[in-house]
Design a protein around this motif. Sequence first.
Motif, PDB file in Angstrom:
ATOM      1  N   THR A 137      -5.221  -2.536  -5.881  1.00 30.40           N
ATOM      2  CA  THR A 137      -6.622  -1.646  -6.098  1.00 30.40           C
ATOM      3  C   THR A 137      -6.099  -0.380  -6.998  1.00 30.40           C
ATOM      4  O   THR A 137      -5.039  -0.130  -7.190  1.00 30.40           O
ATOM      5  CB  THR A 137      -7.256  -1.058  -4.736  1.00 30.40           C
ATOM      6  OG1 THR A 137      -6.004  -0.155  -4.120  1.00 30.40           O
ATOM      7  CG2 THR A 137      -7.644  -2.107  -3.810  1.00 30.40           C
ATOM      8  N   VAL A 189     -12.288  -1.650  -3.835  1.00 29.47           N
ATOM      9  CA  VAL A 189     -12.169  -3.063  -4.518  1.00 29.47           C
ATOM     10  C   VAL A 189     -13.031  -3.091  -5.696  1.00 29.47           C
ATOM     11  O   VAL A 189     -13.925  -2.815  -5.833  1.00 29.47           O
ATOM     12  CB  VAL A 189     -12.203  -4.158  -3.456  1.00 29.47           C
ATOM     13  CG1 VAL A 189     -11.252  -4.033  -2.177  1.00 29.47           C
ATOM     14  CG2 VAL A 189     -13.726  -4.077  -3.043  1.00 29.47           C
ATOM     15  N   ARG A 215       1.091  -1.028  -0.057  1.00 28.64           N
ATOM     16  CA  ARG A 215      -0.124  -0.046   0.166  1.00 28.64           C
ATOM     17  C   ARG A 215       0.676   1.115  -0.100  1.00 28.64           C
ATOM     18  O   ARG A 215       1.948   1.147   0.700  1.00 28.64           O
ATOM     19  CB  ARG A 215      -0.907  -0.092   1.259  1.00 28.64           C
ATOM     20  CG  ARG A 215      -1.853  -1.380   1.435  1.00 28.64           C
ATOM     21  CD  ARG A 215      -2.080  -1.497   2.914  1.00 28.64           C
ATOM     22  NE  ARG A 215      -2.508  -2.952   3.138  1.00 28.64           N
ATOM     23  CZ  ARG A 215      -1.715  -3.965   2.871  1.00 28.64           C
ATOM     24  NH1 ARG A 215      -0.273  -3.716   3.164  1.00 28.64           N
ATOM     25  NH2 ARG A 215      -1.992  -5.312   3.218  1.00 28.64           N
ATOM     26  N   LEU A 223      -6.795  -2.964   4.266  1.00 32.13           N
ATOM     27  CA  LEU A 223      -6.912  -3.623   3.043  1.00 32.13           C
ATOM     28  C   LEU A 223      -6.195  -4.834   3.153  1.00 32.13           C
ATOM     29  O   LEU A 223      -4.980  -4.900   3.280  1.00 32.13           O
ATOM     30  CB  LEU A 223      -6.153  -2.727   1.919  1.00 32.13           C
ATOM     31  CG  LEU A 223      -6.152  -3.430   0.558  1.00 32.13           C
ATOM     32  CD1 LEU A 223      -7.784  -3.373  -0.050  1.00 32.13           C
ATOM     33  CD2 LEU A 223      -5.455  -2.501  -0.420  1.00 32.13           C
ATOM     34  N   THR A 268     -16.812   0.981  -2.546  1.00 28.55           N
ATOM     35  CA  THR A 268     -15.869   1.532  -1.415  1.00 28.55           C
ATOM     36  C   THR A 268     -16.663   1.631  -0.229  1.00 28.55           C
ATOM     37  O   THR A 268     -17.645   2.124  -0.155  1.00 28.55           O
ATOM     38  CB  THR A 268     -15.709   3.023  -2.033  1.00 28.55           C
ATOM     39  OG1 THR A 268     -14.761   2.827  -3.328  1.00 28.55           O
ATOM     40  CG2 THR A 268     -14.708   3.778  -0.923  1.00 28.55           C
ATOM     41  N   GLY A 287     -12.563   4.387   1.935  1.00 28.01           N
ATOM     42  CA  GLY A 287     -11.575   3.450   2.096  1.00 28.01           C
ATOM     43  C   GLY A 287     -10.956   3.179   0.645  1.00 28.01           C
ATOM     44  O   GLY A 287     -11.438   3.843  -0.302  1.00 28.01           O
ATOM     45  N   HIS A 288     -10.204   2.250   0.504  1.00 29.69           N
ATOM     46  CA  HIS A 288      -9.891   1.547  -0.827  1.00 29.69           C
ATOM     47  C   HIS A 288     -11.218   1.215  -1.483  1.00 29.69           C
ATOM     48  O   HIS A 288     -11.943   0.326  -0.972  1.00 29.69           O
ATOM     49  CB  HIS A 288      -8.603   0.521  -0.610  1.00 29.69           C
ATOM     50  CG  HIS A 288      -7.532   1.046  -0.220  1.00 29.69           C
ATOM     51  ND1 HIS A 288      -6.607   1.547  -0.971  1.00 29.69           N
ATOM     52  CD2 HIS A 288      -7.207   0.991   1.212  1.00 29.69           C
ATOM     53  CE1 HIS A 288      -5.417   1.807  -0.395  1.00 29.69           C
ATOM     54  NE2 HIS A 288      -5.862   1.278   1.014  1.00 29.69           N
ATOM     55  N   ASP A 290     -13.650   7.310  -2.750  1.00 27.58           N
ATOM     56  CA  ASP A 290     -12.431   6.611  -2.316  1.00 27.58           C
ATOM     57  C   ASP A 290     -11.553   7.251  -2.098  1.00 27.58           C
ATOM     58  O   ASP A 290     -10.916   8.066  -2.758  1.00 27.58           O
ATOM     59  CB  ASP A 290     -12.172   5.234  -3.371  1.00 27.58           C
ATOM     60  CG  ASP A 290     -11.697   6.014  -4.665  1.00 27.58           C
ATOM     61  OD1 ASP A 290     -12.832   6.491  -5.330  1.00 27.58           O
ATOM     62  OD2 ASP A 290     -10.893   5.723  -5.185  1.00 27.58           O
ATOM     63  N   SER A 321     -11.585  -4.723   1.824  1.00 19.59           N
ATOM     64  CA  SER A 321     -11.461  -2.878   2.061  1.00 19.59           C
ATOM     65  C   SER A 321     -12.298  -2.942   3.245  1.00 19.59           C
ATOM     66  O   SER A 321     -13.358  -2.953   3.284  1.00 19.59           O
ATOM     67  CB  SER A 321     -11.739  -2.263   1.005  1.00 19.59           C
ATOM     68  OG  SER A 321     -11.636  -0.741   1.445  1.00 19.59           O
TER      69      SER A 321
END
Length: 626
Positions: A425, A516, A395, A591, A570, A513-514, A439, A541
């Motif tokens: 991602t 996916v 990350r 993540l 997200t 967040g991330h 995101d 995520s």
Amino acid sequence: MPAPHLVLPPTDRVLSPLTGWTRAHWEALADRQLAALVPYATPGFAQYRLPGRNSWSGVVSDGLEGFARSFLLAAFRIAGAGGAVDPGLVARYAEGLAAGTDRTSGEAWPELTDCSQQMVEAASIAIGLHETRPWIWDKLDTRVQERVVDWFSGFVGGTTWDNNWRLFQVVSEQFLASVGAPHSRSDIDGGLDRIEDWYRGDGWYSDGDGRNFDYYIGWAMHLYPLLWARMAGDDDGGRAAVYRERLTQFLATYPHFFGGDGAPVHQGRSLTYRFAAAAPVWMGALADCSPLAPGLTRRLASGTARHFVERGVPDERGLLPLGWYGTFLPATQAYSGPASPYWASKGFLGLLLPAGHPVWTEREVPLPVEESDQYTALPQPGWLLHGTRHDGIVRLVNHGSDHNLLEGTAQDDPHYAKFGYSTATAPETAPRAWERAVDGHLALVAPDGTASRRRRIHPLVCADRRASSRHEAVYPGTEDAYPVVTTSALHGPWEVRVHRVRAPEGAAVREGGHAVADEAAPHAERGPGWALTRTATGLTSAVVALYGWDEETGIAREVAANAYGPHSATPFLTSAAHPGGASVHVTLVALSRDTVRPGALREAVTCAVDGDRVRVGFPDGTELDL
């Protein structure tokens, strides 16, 4: 995983226990791509007009791009084999040089004019001509050589964009010098002097003025100076030694950008160049300045190539589509035409190393993330890299790269403005998703749902396992800017973000967040103070509210918005109806390919806020003052 569109040699698990790839795999991949281009060539092979969306430079320029960038690949293949390749390969590019520089051929290349796309492509042709001199340049008819020189002479005294483009002029005019043609020494020295203004230290350049950090640092700012040095030879004025030392420093941490599955971190522009991410590690070996073990160089490069090959790149036609895996235009830029992905050719630089070189003969060794959990602070770009051995994910926590000039109007870009990127991602890049801006983002949200942007990033601290930055969030519908100061800290597989926010009364605060993505819609779960999304392959995520958020959470779903798959989702947290003034918001961001239990995390991770002081406690007894 098999290679769906490519016939490859048998793997060698003794020499390459991690990827199975050898030099023969790289040659097969190069040969397949070069052969696949032939049906798209103009009659004299001066242009390759590939299917796909045209760039803003037009069809003829895009055709030149197809010739130039694939010539770079052909050059590495020809020179690396000592000329022992299919004679038709050499003949096609020699014929293309003749037709492309012939004004009467009907497929002539556009002349080199100031700041034109042709300048980019000329540099690839110059490098290709230098590396294949015994097999192509030296055998060209004198009249063709004169026409080639005449075409390149458009660089002399010309003006380029003031970024990595300066180096296109440097290598092209150095080629002119190497064949005894008129050139400008001041153009060459001026371009090389200019990049000194962009050197930030620790092996890091910015790509031009500002905080422009991305893969261009490796595949342009480090690459071209050392390719220039190969042309200049002993007449380098001592510059080559400086460039080698800087590349040494850069490569010391570069392997930390690659996941256990070979994927590079998905950040920055021109990601459709894919394999080019391997270019600086090959350059380190070629310039004899790499701090990496030869087996690590090959493992990184082969792992990256294999990552894309196993996911269908090149495609069933043998072509490199505009996108990350398949075609995905929202991840590209307006300057990207159908042949733009062939800057991936830079990733084949290792073919210039002889078959007996240690990078081809020594046993592969693991990437850093394959050996242990990794925490890497990069103060110059303002990044934290965080790799976890159990799932191979790396990350990138971004507190420094925004792709803006230091002054003037700033813009945001999904490939630079996010707090988090990774090897698993991609940011949501379709226009509607980018407008929504969920995101990897902390937003002040107006009642109509419009979100503030993170444009110019002001880095504050980046050391050990923490980094911080400030940005001005302009409240939608107004010109009022509110400071947001964010600190990220890494612990175990998690990132904790502390946002110190000023906001107007009535604003909502939201953190995503991330994102996916997958072929099918990701699974989603929500609970009090947490939200989670998970793909069918188990990539999860999650965001967990530690302080300053409402119990209510959300999931933002998108379709055709993400380079990793058609369905994306997200998780996000919200804090509605801000009272106005200052507030603190603390989030745990996860993540992982492992099981994530956000409800348990919310119970086990403590957070105490006293004024501006934040203390976070973890189950292992660790406490962080943030």
